[in-house]
Design a protein around this motif. Structure first.
Motif: not given
Length: 235
Positions: A1, A16-18, A23-24, A46, A49, A55
């Motif tokens: 992430m 927050v990403s993957d 993601l959020t 965080c 997520t 996280v």
């Protein structure tokens, strides 16, 4: 992430990403109070997520907007990015404000991000696609309105057509705006002139995969003029 941080303006954003997929994400009006609002928002995104501590431990990189913009905002975002990256031994990717704004219009093939820098001065940077060959046409520029219009004309001739103007196109005076529209340029709507950490996440991931990640100490802010703080020249 990955964690993305953008605090260079009066609206801030974190995500927050993957692998670049959000993601959020949260956006808020930070005004000039970037530092006191940023850490709680990072904690919040965080938690949204998942388990905040998990996280953080799963983060692999931090992406940050390096400006130009408000000096305090740039330093706040970069300090947070550097601190997290040092604590968690992560790579960083710094992305300029102009590219983040232009990247939202990558499908147009040509995008110019423009901003009023002072009372009679503009700042800009122009980018060209398609996505797999997305690149800047030159470094950021600053100058009077006629110099901005000349830069737009040069870009149009180079590419062979006009594109999208984003950032603050509504601040052009009426005559300049009419001239630009007559040349075929389209003004991005206000909803697409807002920087989002989700865009930073995607672009930062692309740059990370291209080998552009750096250690936190190597991050550099992008200023178009010297800060008014710090050591001053003798009078």
């Amino acid at each position: 992430m990955e964690l993305s941080i953008d605090t260079v303006g009066e609206q801030s954003s974190v995500a927050v990403s993957d692998q670049g997929r959000v993601l959020t994400e949260i956006n808020w009006e930070s005004g000039r109070r970037h530092t006191p609002s940023l850490t709680p928002m990072i904690d919040f995104v965080c938690r949204q997520t998942g388990n905040a501590e998990i996280v953080r431990q799963e983060l692999e990189a931090v992406f940050v907007d390096v400006g130009p913009g408000a000096y305090g905002g740039i330093r706040s975002g970069m300090a947070a990015a550097e601190g997290l990256a040092v604590a968690l031994d992560l790579q960083c990717v710094g992305v300029g404000r102009f590219e983040l704004e232009a990247y939202q219009h990558v499908a147009s093939g040509l995008a110019a991000a423009i901003h009023r820098a002072a009372r009679s001065t503009w700042a800009w940077q122009i980018f060209w696609g398609p996505l797999d060959r997305w690149r800047e046409l030159g470094p950021p520029g600053t100058g009077a309105e006629f110099e901005l219009l000349r830069a737009l004309g040069d870009a149009r001739r180079f590419v062979g057509r006009a594109g999208v103007i984003c950032g603050e196109p509504e601040r052009l005076d009426e005559d300049a705006a009419a001239s630009v529209r007559d040349a075929g340029w389209t003004f991005a709507p206000p909803s697409l002139n807002v920087r989002r950490a989700g865009v930073l996440a995607e672009l930062g991931w692309r740059k990370l995969q291209a080998g552009q990640g750096v250690p936190p100490a190597a991050l550099e802010p992008l200023y178009l003029r010297e800060p008014a703080i710090g050591p001053q020249s003798p009078q």
